[in-house]
Design a protein around this motif. Structure first.
Motif, PDB file in Angstrom:
ATOM      1  N   THR A 497      54.719  35.573 -57.521  1.00  0.00           N
ATOM      2  CA  THR A 497      55.291  36.906 -57.714  1.00  0.00           C
ATOM      3  C   THR A 497      54.297  37.935 -57.156  1.00  0.00           C
ATOM      4  O   THR A 497      53.191  37.576 -56.735  1.00  0.00           O
ATOM      5  CB  THR A 497      55.531  37.197 -59.205  1.00  0.00           C
ATOM      6  N   LYS A 498      54.664  39.206 -57.148  1.00  0.00           N
ATOM      7  CA  LYS A 498      53.750  40.245 -56.681  1.00  0.00           C
ATOM      8  C   LYS A 498      52.532  40.305 -57.592  1.00  0.00           C
ATOM      9  O   LYS A 498      52.664  40.464 -58.805  1.00  0.00           O
ATOM     10  CB  LYS A 498      54.465  41.599 -56.649  1.00  0.00           C
ATOM     11  N   MET A 499      51.362  40.149 -57.014  1.00  0.00           N
ATOM     12  CA  MET A 499      50.098  40.080 -57.752  1.00  0.00           C
ATOM     13  C   MET A 499      50.109  38.940 -58.773  1.00  0.00           C
ATOM     14  O   MET A 499      49.312  38.902 -59.694  1.00  0.00           O
ATOM     15  CB  MET A 499      49.800  41.409 -58.458  1.00  0.00           C
ATOM     16  N   ASN A 500      51.064  38.014 -58.600  1.00  0.00           N
ATOM     17  CA  ASN A 500      51.243  36.903 -59.539  1.00  0.00           C
ATOM     18  C   ASN A 500      51.390  37.386 -60.979  1.00  0.00           C
ATOM     19  O   ASN A 500      50.887  36.761 -61.927  1.00  0.00           O
ATOM     20  CB  ASN A 500      50.093  35.897 -59.414  1.00  0.00           C
ATOM     21  N   ALA A 501      52.094  38.521 -61.125  1.00  0.00           N
ATOM     22  CA  ALA A 501      52.363  39.067 -62.456  1.00  0.00           C
ATOM     23  C   ALA A 501      53.231  38.095 -63.246  1.00  0.00           C
ATOM     24  O   ALA A 501      54.161  37.481 -62.716  1.00  0.00           O
ATOM     25  CB  ALA A 501      53.064  40.420 -62.335  1.00  0.00           C
ATOM     26  N   LEU A 502      52.928  37.965 -64.532  1.00  0.00           N
ATOM     27  CA  LEU A 502      53.605  36.991 -65.381  1.00  0.00           C
ATOM     28  C   LEU A 502      54.888  37.589 -65.949  1.00  0.00           C
ATOM     29  O   LEU A 502      54.853  38.491 -66.779  1.00  0.00           O
ATOM     30  CB  LEU A 502      52.684  36.565 -66.528  1.00  0.00           C
ATOM     31  N   GLY A 503      56.011  37.075 -65.488  1.00  0.00           N
ATOM     32  CA  GLY A 503      57.307  37.485 -65.995  1.00  0.00           C
ATOM     33  C   GLY A 503      58.088  36.277 -66.473  1.00  0.00           C
ATOM     34  O   GLY A 503      57.539  35.182 -66.650  1.00  0.00           O
ATOM     35  N   VAL A 525      47.620  21.155 -63.221  1.00  0.00           N
ATOM     36  CA  VAL A 525      46.754  22.251 -62.774  1.00  0.00           C
ATOM     37  C   VAL A 525      47.619  23.498 -62.642  1.00  0.00           C
ATOM     38  O   VAL A 525      48.728  23.445 -62.107  1.00  0.00           O
ATOM     39  CB  VAL A 525      46.099  21.941 -61.409  1.00  0.00           C
ATOM     40  N   ILE A 526      47.115  24.635 -63.134  1.00  0.00           N
ATOM     41  CA  ILE A 526      47.786  25.920 -62.912  1.00  0.00           C
ATOM     42  C   ILE A 526      46.878  26.735 -62.007  1.00  0.00           C
ATOM     43  O   ILE A 526      45.800  27.169 -62.422  1.00  0.00           O
ATOM     44  CB  ILE A 526      48.065  26.664 -64.228  1.00  0.00           C
ATOM     45  N   GLY A 527      47.274  26.889 -60.747  1.00  0.00           N
ATOM     46  CA  GLY A 527      46.443  27.596 -59.783  1.00  0.00           C
ATOM     47  C   GLY A 527      47.184  27.789 -58.481  1.00  0.00           C
ATOM     48  O   GLY A 527      48.211  27.141 -58.236  1.00  0.00           O
ATOM     49  N   ASN A 528      46.673  28.662 -57.643  1.00  0.00           N
ATOM     50  CA  ASN A 528      47.338  28.957 -56.382  1.00  0.00           C
ATOM     51  C   ASN A 528      46.305  29.232 -55.296  1.00  0.00           C
ATOM     52  O   ASN A 528      45.099  29.183 -55.542  1.00  0.00           O
ATOM     53  CB  ASN A 528      48.278  30.153 -56.547  1.00  0.00           C
ATOM     54  N   GLU A 529      46.785  29.510 -54.091  1.00  0.00           N
ATOM     55  CA  GLU A 529      45.890  29.817 -52.974  1.00  0.00           C
ATOM     56  C   GLU A 529      45.911  31.300 -52.620  1.00  0.00           C
ATOM     57  O   GLU A 529      45.357  31.703 -51.598  1.00  0.00           O
ATOM     58  CB  GLU A 529      46.290  28.987 -51.752  1.00  0.00           C
ATOM     59  N   GLY A 530      46.539  32.115 -53.452  1.00  0.00           N
ATOM     60  CA  GLY A 530      46.611  33.544 -53.198  1.00  0.00           C
ATOM     61  C   GLY A 530      45.292  34.237 -53.499  1.00  0.00           C
ATOM     62  O   GLY A 530      44.324  33.619 -53.950  1.00  0.00           O
ATOM     63  N   GLN A 531      45.272  35.544 -53.284  1.00  0.00           N
ATOM     64  CA  GLN A 531      44.050  36.300 -53.527  1.00  0.00           C
ATOM     65  C   GLN A 531      43.754  36.441 -55.009  1.00  0.00           C
ATOM     66  O   GLN A 531      42.599  36.619 -55.390  1.00  0.00           O
ATOM     67  CB  GLN A 531      44.171  37.683 -52.879  1.00  0.00           C
ATOM     68  N   GLY A 581      39.824  35.287 -58.020  1.00  0.00           N
ATOM     69  CA  GLY A 581      40.225  36.685 -57.896  1.00  0.00           C
ATOM     70  C   GLY A 581      40.527  37.259 -59.264  1.00  0.00           C
ATOM     71  O   GLY A 581      39.839  36.967 -60.248  1.00  0.00           O
ATOM     72  N   LEU A 582      41.567  38.078 -59.353  1.00  0.00           N
ATOM     73  CA  LEU A 582      41.912  38.707 -60.624  1.00  0.00           C
ATOM     74  C   LEU A 582      42.580  37.720 -61.578  1.00  0.00           C
ATOM     75  O   LEU A 582      43.535  37.034 -61.201  1.00  0.00           O
ATOM     76  CB  LEU A 582      42.843  39.890 -60.394  1.00  0.00           C
ATOM     77  N   ALA A 601      33.915  30.911 -58.213  1.00  0.00           N
ATOM     78  CA  ALA A 601      32.782  31.774 -58.542  1.00  0.00           C
ATOM     79  C   ALA A 601      33.186  33.238 -58.535  1.00  0.00           C
ATOM     80  O   ALA A 601      32.700  34.029 -59.344  1.00  0.00           O
ATOM     81  CB  ALA A 601      31.639  31.528 -57.556  1.00  0.00           C
ATOM     82  N   GLU A 602      34.092  33.610 -57.615  1.00  0.00           N
ATOM     83  CA  GLU A 602      34.551  35.003 -57.541  1.00  0.00           C
ATOM     84  C   GLU A 602      35.830  35.177 -58.363  1.00  0.00           C
ATOM     85  O   GLU A 602      36.907  35.433 -57.839  1.00  0.00           O
ATOM     86  CB  GLU A 602      34.783  35.415 -56.087  1.00  0.00           C
ATOM     87  N   THR A 603      35.684  35.001 -59.654  1.00  0.00           N
ATOM     88  CA  THR A 603      36.786  35.213 -60.597  1.00  0.00           C
ATOM     89  C   THR A 603      36.464  36.433 -61.437  1.00  0.00           C
ATOM     90  O   THR A 603      35.389  36.535 -62.017  1.00  0.00           O
ATOM     91  CB  THR A 603      36.977  33.981 -61.514  1.00  0.00           C
ATOM     92  N   TYR A 604      37.412  37.370 -61.480  1.00  0.00           N
ATOM     93  CA  TYR A 604      37.219  38.618 -62.224  1.00  0.00           C
ATOM     94  C   TYR A 604      38.211  38.594 -63.379  1.00  0.00           C
ATOM     95  O   TYR A 604      39.393  38.885 -63.202  1.00  0.00           O
ATOM     96  CB  TYR A 604      37.433  39.818 -61.298  1.00  0.00           C
ATOM     97  N   ILE A 605      37.698  38.240 -64.556  1.00  0.00           N
ATOM     98  CA  ILE A 605      38.564  37.872 -65.667  1.00  0.00           C
ATOM     99  C   ILE A 605      38.247  38.692 -66.904  1.00  0.00           C
ATOM    100  O   ILE A 605      37.084  38.972 -67.204  1.00  0.00           O
ATOM    101  CB  ILE A 605      38.441  36.350 -65.950  1.00  0.00           C
ATOM    102  N   GLY A 606      39.306  39.093 -67.629  1.00  0.00           N
ATOM    103  CA  GLY A 606      39.096  39.830 -68.854  1.00  0.00           C
ATOM    104  C   GLY A 606      40.414  40.297 -69.462  1.00  0.00           C
ATOM    105  O   GLY A 606      41.472  40.200 -68.841  1.00  0.00           O
ATOM    106  N   LEU A 607      40.323  40.791 -70.674  1.00  0.00           N
ATOM    107  CA  LEU A 607      41.484  41.309 -71.403  1.00  0.00           C
ATOM    108  C   LEU A 607      41.476  42.828 -71.266  1.00  0.00           C
ATOM    109  O   LEU A 607      40.652  43.510 -71.874  1.00  0.00           O
ATOM    110  CB  LEU A 607      41.421  40.879 -72.870  1.00  0.00           C
ATOM    111  N   VAL A 608      42.403  43.361 -70.493  1.00  0.00           N
ATOM    112  CA  VAL A 608      42.358  44.782 -70.094  1.00  0.00           C
ATOM    113  C   VAL A 608      43.512  45.597 -70.674  1.00  0.00           C
ATOM    114  O   VAL A 608      43.751  46.728 -70.253  1.00  0.00           O
ATOM    115  CB  VAL A 608      42.374  44.896 -68.552  1.00  0.00           C
TER     116      VAL A 608
END
Length: 793
Positions: A497-503, A525-531, A581-582, A601-608
C-alpha cells in the motif's frame, strides 16, 4: 587466508575520512583516525598533544554532531582514537586495514603512502578512497607487498547512508584481496559492493554525472523550470528526493563542475564527450560563484521574510530568484496513486508535451550511453545498475528502467530520435532475448553480451528477491498485500500500500498468512523490498470514521487490529518481522508482537501516535508496559524504568537505527541486525528456520505483568503537570499523556498488582477510542493527512 578486520586506520579526517571512521566503528571495528598537525600552532602549542591533534579532533567532533548522524549509536564513538601523521603514524603497524582519505591530489597521496610503507606490517591491506584519481598511478615507488595488497575502496557520502562501495583493483592487486573486499563490503559494511575498472570516475560518477548533465542540457531544449525539473526527476521516477538541481546545491556546484570538466578532459574517446561540457546555466552559476548551500545560493536560495523562512527558486532565463514554481504538472496527478515504479516509468515516457519530451530525451540518452560503456567501465551490465542505484539512491538502475518501459519499444523510439544504442542491443533482441534481466527458479539473471546468454547475477545466490517469486510462487494476494512461498517451508508476506500503511487489506493479509503458515508451512516472514516496512495505520480511514462519529466502527476496527497483533504473538509457527526504513506506529506494534525481529541496520522504529493526538492502540502501549515490568528485576528503581518507557511513547521517540532500537528495547537482545538491505529477507527466513528447528513452542498470554497503579499515576501525572505549567506541552498533550499514564500504571489500583496482557489491551482500546472523539485529535490527524505536517495544538 581468513582475514579479520579488528582494527583499521583512516588517514585523513575530512568529510569522508571522519565519516568512514564512524561507519567502521558502527560495525565494531577499532579505528585510528589520523590527520596533519595544524600549520598555525604557536610556540607554546608545538609540544602540546591536544593542540597537535586539534584538526583531527575538531573534524571528528563535527562529524559526530552532524545530522543525520554517521553513527548507529553515540556509544560507538569510543572505538575511534585520534592522532596525527607526525606523532602516531607508527601505530598503523597494529592495523589490519589502512584506508587513505586525504585531499584529492596525487602528490599528497604519494607522500602519505611513503609514510604508510615505512610503518605498515607485511600483509596489511591498503586502500584509497579517491573518487577519481587513477588507482594505478598511486603504485609508483611502492613495494611488491604494498602493490599486491592495494586497491581503491570508494565510499559515497554519507558513508553510513549511501549503500555503494566501489572496489577498484589494479593489475597488481592480488585476487584474494579483491575477493575479500567484495565479501567484506557486502556482509560487514552492508554495502552494494561493485567491482569497477580503473577508468575515469569509475562507474557511478561516470554514469550519474552524465545523467545529471543530460538533464541539464535538456532543460535548455524543453524550457522547464528548476522546480519542475526537480519534481520530474525525484521520487516519481524512483530517484532521490533531492532530484537534479537540489542535489547540485547539496553537493556543491563546484564539485559538479570539477567532475564534469575532469571527465571531459579525461575521456577523449568517449562518443558522448560533448555532453560533459558545462550547460549554459551551470557555467553562468559557476561564473557568479553561486555554488549552492556552501555559498547560500545556487539553484535555490533560502531567505527569511517577515520572520518566516522561505526557499526561492532561480529563474533560468533572468537569473533572478522568485517564489518556488507552483505550476501544475499533469504527470504527478497521473502517477500519485501508482505505487509500482515500473508502471510510473511507462506513464512518464508516454507523456505528451514538453514533460514527455524531457523524459524521453533524458531516459533514452542515458540508455544509449550505458550500452557503450560495456566493456569499457564494466564487463557486465548489472554492475552499472548496482553502482548507479546505490551511489545515487535510485530505486532501479538504467538497464532495469529500460526493462520496465520495454526494451524493443524504447529502441524503436530511440532510433527515431537518432539515439542509437550499441550494436549488441540489436543482436540481443534479434536472438529473441527481450529483456536485460529475467527471473528463473527464484534467481535474478542478467544478459551477458559476451556469451550471448543469461547468467545468474553473482552475489545474489543468498538473497530473496521477491520479483523472482511473482510468476510461480504467489500463494495469495489482495490489493494491499501478497503472500509468497520463498522455499524451505517459509512464507513471506509483502505489503504494497502507499507507505505500506496498515489498513483492512493488510490486516486480512496478516491473519490469512498466519493461518496458511500454521496449516502447511514452517513459519512466516513479514517484510518487503520497499523503502519502508510500514509508516503506520491508515489514518484516512480512521479520520473519516471519527468525523462521522462511527465510534462502534472504530472500536471494532481497533479490537480487530489488537487481535491481529496478538495473532502474530500467539501463532503455532514462528513469525519473524523484517523491518527496514520506517517502522512507525502500527508497523512498530506489529514488530513488537512477532516472535523475533530481523532488522535492517537502517530501521527507524518507534511509537509515534501522540503526534496525531492518539496513544498506541494496537498493543504497543501494553507491550512497553510489559517490557518495563520485565526490566524491574534489573535492580533499577521500578518507577524510573516505567517512566523511561512512558517517555519514549509520550515524546514519540523514534530509534534512528536498529542498534539504537536495541538500546530502547524495541528490538530485544536476542533479535538480529542485517547490515546489507539486500540480504534482509533471506536472513529473516533463516531466523524462522532456526526457531522452527530449535523446537518452537506456541507462546501463551502473559498474566504476570507488574503495574503500580496509583503510585505510578501520581509520579507520571506530576511530571505531566510540571511540563504543562512550564509551557513545554499543550493542554491536549497533557490529556493524551494522562491517558497513556493510566494504561501504563494499570489504572488507579491501590497497590502494585500482576495483570494480564488482555487487561492492558482493554485499557489501551478504551483510551484510544476516547481520543478519537477529541476535536483537537481530529485536527492533528487532518493536518497530517492533508498537509503532511504535524500540528501542535
Amino acid at each position: 587466508m581468513n582475514r579479520i578486520i579488528k582494527k583499521a586506520a583512516v588517514l585523513g579526517s575530512g568529510i569522508m575520512g571522519s565519516r568512514i571512521a564512524c561507519h567502521l566503528a558502527n560495525i565494531g571495528v577499532e579505528v585510528l583516525l589520523l590527520d596533519i598537525v595544524p600549520f598555525d600552532l604557536t610556540d607554546e602549542e608545538k609540544d602540546n598533544p591536544t593542540a597537535r591533534n586539534r584538526m583531527v579532533n575538531d573534524s571528528l567532533k563535527a562529524a559526530i554532531k552532524s545530522k543525520p548522524s554517521p553513527l548507529y549509536s553515540s556509544k560507538a564513538a569510543h572505538l575511534i582514537k585520534t592522532g596525527n601523521f607526525e606523532d602516531d603514524m607508527d601505530k598503523i603497524k597494529d592495523c589490519d586495514w589502512v584506508l587513505e582519505a586525504v585531499v584529492e591530489r596525487l602528490d599528497i597521496k604519494k607522500q602519505v603512502f611513503e609514510k604508510v610503507e615505512a610503518h605498515r606490517k607485511q600483509g596489511t591491506l591498503i586502500t584509497s578512497n579517491t573518487s577519481g584519481i587513477p588507482i594505478n598511478l598511486m603504485l609508483e615507488g611502492r613495494s611488491e607487498d604494498f602493490q599486491t595488497h592495494f586497491c581503491g575502496t570508494h565510499f559515497f557520502n554519507p558513508p553510513r547512508y549511501l549503500r555503494l562501495l566501489e572496489i577498484i583493483p589494479t593489475k597488481k592487486t592480488d585476487q584474494g584481496i579483491i575477493d575479500f573486499f567484495m565479501s567484506y563490503g557486502d556482509l560487514y559494511l552492508g554495502k552494494e559492493t561493485v567491482l569497477c575498472k580503473d577508468t575515469p570516475a569509475f562507474i557511478a560518477n561516470r554514469v550519474g554525472v552524465y545523467s545529471m548533465m543530460s538533464a541539464m542540457h535538456a532543460v535548455d531544449k524543453t524550457g522547464l523550470t528548476v522546480g519542475e525539473v526537480d519534481k520530474l526527476t525525484g521520487p516519481v521516477i524512483g530517484h532521490a528526493k533531492s532530484a537534479t538541481f537540489r542535489t547540485s546545491d547539496l553537493v556543491g556546484l563546484d564539485t559538479t563542475v570539477n567532475v564534469s570538466n575532469n571527465l571531459y578532459e579525461g575521456l577523449p574517446n568517449d562518443e558522448s564527450r560533448d555532453n560533459f561540457k558545462l550547460p549554459k546555466i551551470v557555467q553562468e552559476l559557476s561564473d557568479r560563484k553561486w555554488l549552492g548551500d556552501k555559498t547560500k545560493q545556487g539553484f535555490y536560495k533560502k531567505v527569511v521574510e517577515d520572520g518566516e523562512k522561505q526557499i526561492l527558486e532561480l529563474d533560468l532565463k533572468t537569473y533572478e530568484y522568485g517564489s518556488k514554481s507552483k505550476s501544475k504538472l499533469d504527470i504527478l496527478d497521473k502517477t500519485k496513486n501508482e505505487e509500482n515504479l515500473k508502471k510510473r516509468l511507462q506513464i512518464a515516457v508516454a507523456e505528451e508535451g514538453n514533460v514527455g519530451e524531457f523524459y524521453r530525451m533524458t531516459f533514452f540518452d542515458l540508455f544509449r550511453y550505458v550500452t557503450y560503456r560495456i566493456p569499457e567501465i564494466a564487463d557486465e551490465l548489472f554492475r552499472i545498475d548496482q553502482a548507479v542505484s546505490a551511489g545515487f539512491a535510485w530505486e532501479i538502475g538504467p538497464f532495469e528502467s529500460w526493462d520496465a518501459i520495454g526494451v524493443q519499444k524504447c529502441v524503436d523510439q530511440m532510433k527515431a530520435m537518432d539515439l542509437i544504442p550499441a550494436p549488441w542491443v540489436d543482436e540481443m533482441l534479434a536472438a529473441g532475448n527481450t529483456s536485460f534481466y529475467k527471473f528463473e527458479e527464484g534467481k535474478k539473471h542478467y544478459y551477458d553480451m559476451v556469451s550471448k546468454s543469461y547468467k545468474v547475477v553473482p552475489g545474489t545466490e543468498g538473497m530473496i528477491i521477491l520479483d523472482a517469486f511473482k510468476e510461480n510462487n504467489v500463494v495469495w494476494s489482495n490489493d494491499g498485500a501478497t503472500l509468497y512461498d520463498v522455499g524451505d517451508g517459509v512464507l513471506n508476506l509483502e505489503f504494497h500500500t502507499k507507505m505500506n500503511a496498515l489498513g483492512a487489506e493488510i490486516v486480512e493479509g496478516i491473519n490469512l498468512s498466519i493461518q496458511k503458515a500454521e496449516e502447511e508451512f514452517r513459519g512466516l516472514v513479514i517484510g518487503n523490498e520497499g523503502q519502508n516496512f510500514s509508516a503506520g495505520a491508515n489514518l484516512a480511514m480512521l479520520f473519516m470514521s471519527a468525523v462521522d462519529q462511527e465510534f462502534d466502527e472504530i472500536e471494532m476496527a481497533t479490537q480487530a487490529f489488537q487481535k491481529t497483533m496478538t495473532r502474530a504473538r500467539f501463532s503455532s509457527v514462528p513469525v519473524v518481522s523484517a523491518p527496514s526504513g520506517l517502522a512507525l506506529g502500527g508497523g512498530c506494534e506489529l514488530s513488537l508482537h512477532c516472535d523475533a525481529i530481523q532488522a535492517h541496520a537502517e530501521t527507524y522504529i518507534g511509537l509515534v501516535e501522540v503526534g496525531v493526538g492518539l496513544i498506541p492502540g494496537g498493543g504497543g502501549t501494553k507491550e512497553f508496559a510489559l517490557r518495563a515490568s520485565d526490566e524491574y528485576e534489573s535492580g533499577d528503581p521500578e518507577l524510573n524504568t516505567l517512566q523511561k518507557y512512558f517517555m519514549n511513547i509520550a515524546t514519540a521517540r523514534v530509534a534512528t537505527s536498529a542498534k539504537e532500537a536495541k538500546e530502547m528495547n524495541i528490538i530485544k537482545p536476542a533479535d538480529k541486525i542485517t547490515l546489507n538491505r539486500s540480504r534482509l529477507l533471506n536472513d529473516a527466513k533463516q531466523r524462522v528456520l532456526q526457531l522452527a528447528d530449535s523446537g518452537y513452542t506456541q507462546p501463551v498470554e502473559r498474566t504476570d505483568i507488574k503495574v503500580h497503579g496509583k503510585s505510578a499515576l501520581a509520579m507520571l501525572e506530576a511530571g505531566i503537570g510540571g511540563m504543562l505549567y512550564g509551557n513545554y506541552i499543550s493542554k491536549h498533550d497533557a490529556l493524551i499523556a494522562k491517558k497513556l499514564a493510566w494504561i501504563m500504571a494499570g489504572g488507579d489500583l491501590s497497590t502494585p498488582t500482576r495483570v494480564s496482557e488482555q487487561y492492558l489491551l482493554d485499557l489501551e482500546r478504551e483510551a484510544f477510542l476516547s481520543l478519537c472523539g477529541e476535536p483537537k485529535t481530529l485536527e492533528r490527524i487532518q493536518s497530517i493527512i492533508f498537509k503532511g505536517k504535524p500540528l501542535r495544538n
